[in-house]
Write a protein that holds these residues in place. Structure first.
Motif, PDB file in Angstrom:
ATOM      1  N   THR A   7      49.195  28.166  16.532  1.00 14.11           N
ATOM      2  CA  THR A   7      49.507  26.891  17.183  1.00 14.11           C
ATOM      3  C   THR A   7      48.620  25.777  16.643  1.00 14.11           C
ATOM      4  OG1 THR A   7      50.337  27.987  19.157  1.00 14.11           O
ATOM      5  CG2 THR A   7      49.604  25.709  19.416  1.00 14.11           C
ATOM      6  N   ARG A   8      47.360  26.079  16.366  1.00 16.28           N
ATOM      7  CA  ARG A   8      46.481  25.064  15.761  1.00 16.28           C
ATOM      8  C   ARG A   8      47.076  24.572  14.437  1.00 16.28           C
ATOM      9  NH1 ARG A   8      42.100  28.624  17.508  1.00 16.28           N
ATOM     10  NH2 ARG A   8      41.167  27.644  19.329  1.00 16.28           N
ATOM     11  N   SER A   9      47.602  25.506  13.666  1.00 11.85           N
ATOM     12  CA  SER A   9      48.231  25.140  12.399  1.00 11.85           C
ATOM     13  C   SER A   9      49.445  24.244  12.642  1.00 11.85           C
ATOM     14  CB  SER A   9      48.636  26.411  11.661  1.00 11.85           C
ATOM     15  OG  SER A   9      49.350  26.106  10.506  1.00 11.85           O
ATOM     16  N   ARG A  10      50.232  24.595  13.627  1.00  7.41           N
ATOM     17  CA  ARG A  10      51.415  23.784  13.960  1.00  7.41           C
ATOM     18  C   ARG A  10      51.003  22.395  14.450  1.00  7.41           C
ATOM     19  NH1 ARG A  10      54.194  28.942  16.768  1.00  7.41           N
ATOM     20  NH2 ARG A  10      55.326  29.675  14.939  1.00  7.41           N
ATOM     21  N   LEU A  11      49.955  22.331  15.242  1.00  9.74           N
ATOM     22  CA  LEU A  11      49.473  21.035  15.731  1.00  9.74           C
ATOM     23  C   LEU A  11      48.978  20.187  14.559  1.00  9.74           C
ATOM     24  CD1 LEU A  11      47.603  22.236  18.945  1.00  9.74           C
ATOM     25  CD2 LEU A  11      49.722  20.897  18.858  1.00  9.74           C
ATOM     26  N   GLY A  12      48.313  20.815  13.593  1.00  7.23           N
ATOM     27  CA  GLY A  12      47.873  20.087  12.406  1.00  7.23           C
ATOM     28  C   GLY A  12      49.045  19.519  11.635  1.00  7.23           C
ATOM     29  N   ARG A  13      50.102  20.304  11.512  1.00  8.76           N
ATOM     30  CA  ARG A  13      51.298  19.825  10.808  1.00  8.76           C
ATOM     31  C   ARG A  13      51.937  18.655  11.558  1.00  8.76           C
ATOM     32  NH1 ARG A  13      55.267  24.280   9.169  1.00  8.76           N
ATOM     33  NH2 ARG A  13      53.783  24.451   7.479  1.00  8.76           N
ATOM     34  N   LEU A  14      52.028  18.759  12.877  1.00  7.29           N
ATOM     35  CA  LEU A  14      52.592  17.662  13.669  1.00  7.29           C
ATOM     36  C   LEU A  14      51.721  16.412  13.576  1.00  7.29           C
ATOM     37  CD1 LEU A  14      53.793  19.679  16.787  1.00  7.29           C
ATOM     38  CD2 LEU A  14      55.250  18.506  15.130  1.00  7.29           C
ATOM     39  N   THR A  15      50.413  16.586  13.440  1.00  2.12           N
ATOM     40  CA  THR A  15      49.506  15.451  13.268  1.00  2.12           C
ATOM     41  C   THR A  15      49.737  14.798  11.905  1.00  2.12           C
ATOM     42  OG1 THR A  15      47.853  16.495  14.686  1.00  2.12           O
ATOM     43  CG2 THR A  15      47.072  14.750  13.232  1.00  2.12           C
ATOM     44  N   ARG A  16      49.844  15.612  10.857  1.00  2.00           N
ATOM     45  CA  ARG A  16      50.089  15.069   9.510  1.00  2.00           C
ATOM     46  C   ARG A  16      51.441  14.360   9.428  1.00  2.00           C
ATOM     47  NH1 ARG A  16      47.810  19.968   8.484  1.00  2.00           N
ATOM     48  NH2 ARG A  16      49.774  20.967   7.945  1.00  2.00           N
ATOM     49  N   GLN A  17      52.412  14.829  10.221  1.00  2.01           N
ATOM     50  CA  GLN A  17      53.735  14.194  10.218  1.00  2.01           C
ATOM     51  C   GLN A  17      53.757  12.925  11.060  1.00  2.01           C
ATOM     52  OE1 GLN A  17      56.249  17.389  11.591  1.00  2.01           O
ATOM     53  NE2 GLN A  17      56.443  18.280   9.546  1.00  2.01           N
ATOM     54  N   GLY A  18      52.660  12.652  11.776  1.00  3.76           N
ATOM     55  CA  GLY A  18      52.561  11.411  12.531  1.00  3.76           C
ATOM     56  C   GLY A  18      53.031  11.495  13.972  1.00  3.76           C
ATOM     57  N   PHE A  19      53.412  12.666  14.437  1.00  3.48           N
ATOM     58  CA  PHE A  19      53.864  12.800  15.819  1.00  3.48           C
ATOM     59  C   PHE A  19      52.685  12.833  16.781  1.00  3.48           C
ATOM     60  CE2 PHE A  19      55.154  15.263  19.551  1.00  3.48           C
ATOM     61  CZ  PHE A  19      56.243  14.511  19.966  1.00  3.48           C
ATOM     62  N   LEU A  20      51.574  13.433  16.351  1.00  2.95           N
ATOM     63  CA  LEU A  20      50.392  13.562  17.198  1.00  2.95           C
ATOM     64  C   LEU A  20      49.204  12.829  16.589  1.00  2.95           C
ATOM     65  CD1 LEU A  20      50.503  17.413  17.967  1.00  2.95           C
ATOM     66  CD2 LEU A  20      51.427  15.560  19.372  1.00  2.95           C
ATOM     67  N   THR A  21      48.215  12.565  17.433  1.00  2.00           N
ATOM     68  CA  THR A  21      46.921  12.062  16.963  1.00  2.00           C
ATOM     69  C   THR A  21      45.854  13.034  17.437  1.00  2.00           C
ATOM     70  OG1 THR A  21      46.545  10.736  18.948  1.00  2.00           O
ATOM     71  CG2 THR A  21      47.651   9.649  17.114  1.00  2.00           C
ATOM     72  N   GLN A  22      44.653  12.875  16.895  1.00  6.85           N
ATOM     73  CA  GLN A  22      43.525  13.698  17.314  1.00  6.85           C
ATOM     74  C   GLN A  22      42.454  12.783  17.894  1.00  6.85           C
ATOM     75  OE1 GLN A  22      42.911  16.371  13.744  1.00  6.85           O
ATOM     76  NE2 GLN A  22      42.194  17.696  15.414  1.00  6.85           N
ATOM     77  N   PRO A  23      42.440  12.630  19.227  1.00  5.16           N
ATOM     78  CA  PRO A  23      41.431  11.757  19.840  1.00  5.16           C
ATOM     79  C   PRO A  23      40.029  12.363  19.809  1.00  5.16           C
ATOM     80  CG  PRO A  23      42.770  12.782  21.540  1.00  5.16           C
ATOM     81  CD  PRO A  23      43.363  13.172  20.222  1.00  5.16           C
ATOM     82  N   GLY A  24      39.921  13.635  19.546  1.00  2.90           N
ATOM     83  CA  GLY A  24      38.632  14.311  19.454  1.00  2.90           C
ATOM     84  C   GLY A  24      38.820  15.598  18.678  1.00  2.90           C
ATOM     85  N   ARG A  25      37.712  16.209  18.305  1.00  4.83           N
ATOM     86  CA  ARG A  25      37.795  17.443  17.525  1.00  4.83           C
ATOM     87  C   ARG A  25      38.484  18.542  18.339  1.00  4.83           C
ATOM     88  NH1 ARG A  25      33.696  21.785  15.933  1.00  4.83           N
ATOM     89  NH2 ARG A  25      34.635  22.592  14.043  1.00  4.83           N
ATOM     90  N   GLY A  26      39.585  19.074  17.785  1.00  5.35           N
ATOM     91  CA  GLY A  26      40.296  20.151  18.442  1.00  5.35           C
ATOM     92  C   GLY A  26      41.202  19.701  19.577  1.00  5.35           C
ATOM     93  N   ARG A  27      41.349  18.403  19.759  1.00  8.19           N
ATOM     94  CA  ARG A  27      42.199  17.869  20.826  1.00  8.19           C
ATOM     95  C   ARG A  27      43.357  17.097  20.189  1.00  8.19           C
ATOM     96  NH1 ARG A  27      40.177  18.307  25.610  1.00  8.19           N
ATOM     97  NH2 ARG A  27      41.195  16.507  26.516  1.00  8.19           N
ATOM     98  N   TYR A  28      44.533  17.250  20.774  1.00 12.03           N
ATOM     99  CA  TYR A  28      45.735  16.622  20.221  1.00 12.03           C
ATOM    100  C   TYR A  28      46.462  15.876  21.330  1.00 12.03           C
ATOM    101  CZ  TYR A  28      44.778  19.857  16.446  1.00 12.03           C
ATOM    102  OH  TYR A  28      44.174  20.529  15.433  1.00 12.03           O
ATOM    103  N   GLN A  29      47.031  14.724  20.925  1.00 15.65           N
ATOM    104  CA  GLN A  29      47.717  13.876  21.896  1.00 15.65           C
ATOM    105  C   GLN A  29      48.921  13.251  21.207  1.00 15.65           C
ATOM    106  OE1 GLN A  29      45.167  10.781  23.309  1.00 15.65           O
ATOM    107  NE2 GLN A  29      46.443  10.325  25.068  1.00 15.65           N
ATOM    108  N   LYS A  30      49.953  12.959  22.005  1.00 18.11           N
ATOM    109  CA  LYS A  30      51.149  12.345  21.443  1.00 18.11           C
ATOM    110  C   LYS A  30      50.812  10.925  20.994  1.00 18.11           C
ATOM    111  CE  LYS A  30      55.905  11.114  22.297  1.00 18.11           C
ATOM    112  NZ  LYS A  30      57.022  11.132  23.204  1.00 18.11           N
ATOM    113  N   ARG A  31      51.264  10.584  19.765  1.00 19.82           N
ATOM    114  CA  ARG A  31      51.039   9.236  19.257  1.00 19.82           C
ATOM    115  C   ARG A  31      51.876   8.256  20.079  1.00 19.82           C
ATOM    116  NH1 ARG A  31      48.925   7.339  14.569  1.00 19.82           N
ATOM    117  NH2 ARG A  31      48.902   9.413  13.642  1.00 19.82           N
ATOM    118  N   THR A  32      51.252   7.178  20.477  1.00 24.89           N
ATOM    119  CA  THR A  32      51.973   6.170  21.279  1.00 24.89           C
ATOM    120  C   THR A  32      52.349   4.978  20.482  1.00 24.89           C
ATOM    121  OG1 THR A  32      49.860   5.271  22.020  1.00 24.89           O
ATOM    122  CG2 THR A  32      50.974   6.876  23.455  1.00 24.89           C
TER     123      THR A  32
END
Length: 132
Positions: free
Chosen positions: A107-132
């Motif tokens: 899942t961490r790998s999937r979250l990284g991919r979603l972050t690189r695709q611009g769907f998510l952001t990383q407000p802190g190390r190891g934390r993911y949030q939907k890009r607004t």
């Protein structure tokens, strides 16, 4: 020990060693045949792999259905909680997914991919949030 006993002992050792040499030759013959069979199978597998690689379209393979389902579940969780930041393990607990380390790492790998695709952001190390 007299000479006759020594000769008898030597003959017994000679017979045992001859028998052992015969057994080892049989083993070598068997292993040689098994090795030849295994190498032939390996050559067949290599050929098959090359043929499939040549016939398969390059890089246009869709994700397996179970991966798409996992991605969809992750995206849905972020859509339901747009302002919340999740850690991978928290996301697993929310979605009722297994929490063992291997599953969480996927899942961490999937979250990284979603972050690189611009769907998510990383407000802190190891934390993911939907890009607004």
């Amino acid at each position: 020990m007299n000479v006759i006993e020594m000769l008898a002992n030597l003959q017994a050792q000679h017979d045992e060693t001859t028998a052992r040499a015969g057994e080892l030759r049989d083993q070598i013959e068997h292993l040689t045949a098994a090795l030849a069979e295994t190498e032939a199978h390996l050559a067949d597998l290599t050929t098959t792999q090359k043929v499939i690689a040549e016939l398969a379209p390059a890089g246009d393979e869709p994700e397996p259905p179970e991966a798409s389902t996992a991605y969809q579940a992750i995206v849905n969780a972020f859509n339901e909680h747009p302002g919340r930041a999740f850690r991978a393990r928290e996301l697993h607990e929310l979605l009722g997914m297994p929490t063992h380390e291997a599953a969480v790492n996927i899942t961490r790998s999937r979250l990284g991919r979603l972050t690189r695709q611009g769907f998510l952001t990383q407000p802190g190390r190891g934390r993911y949030q939907k890009r607004t």
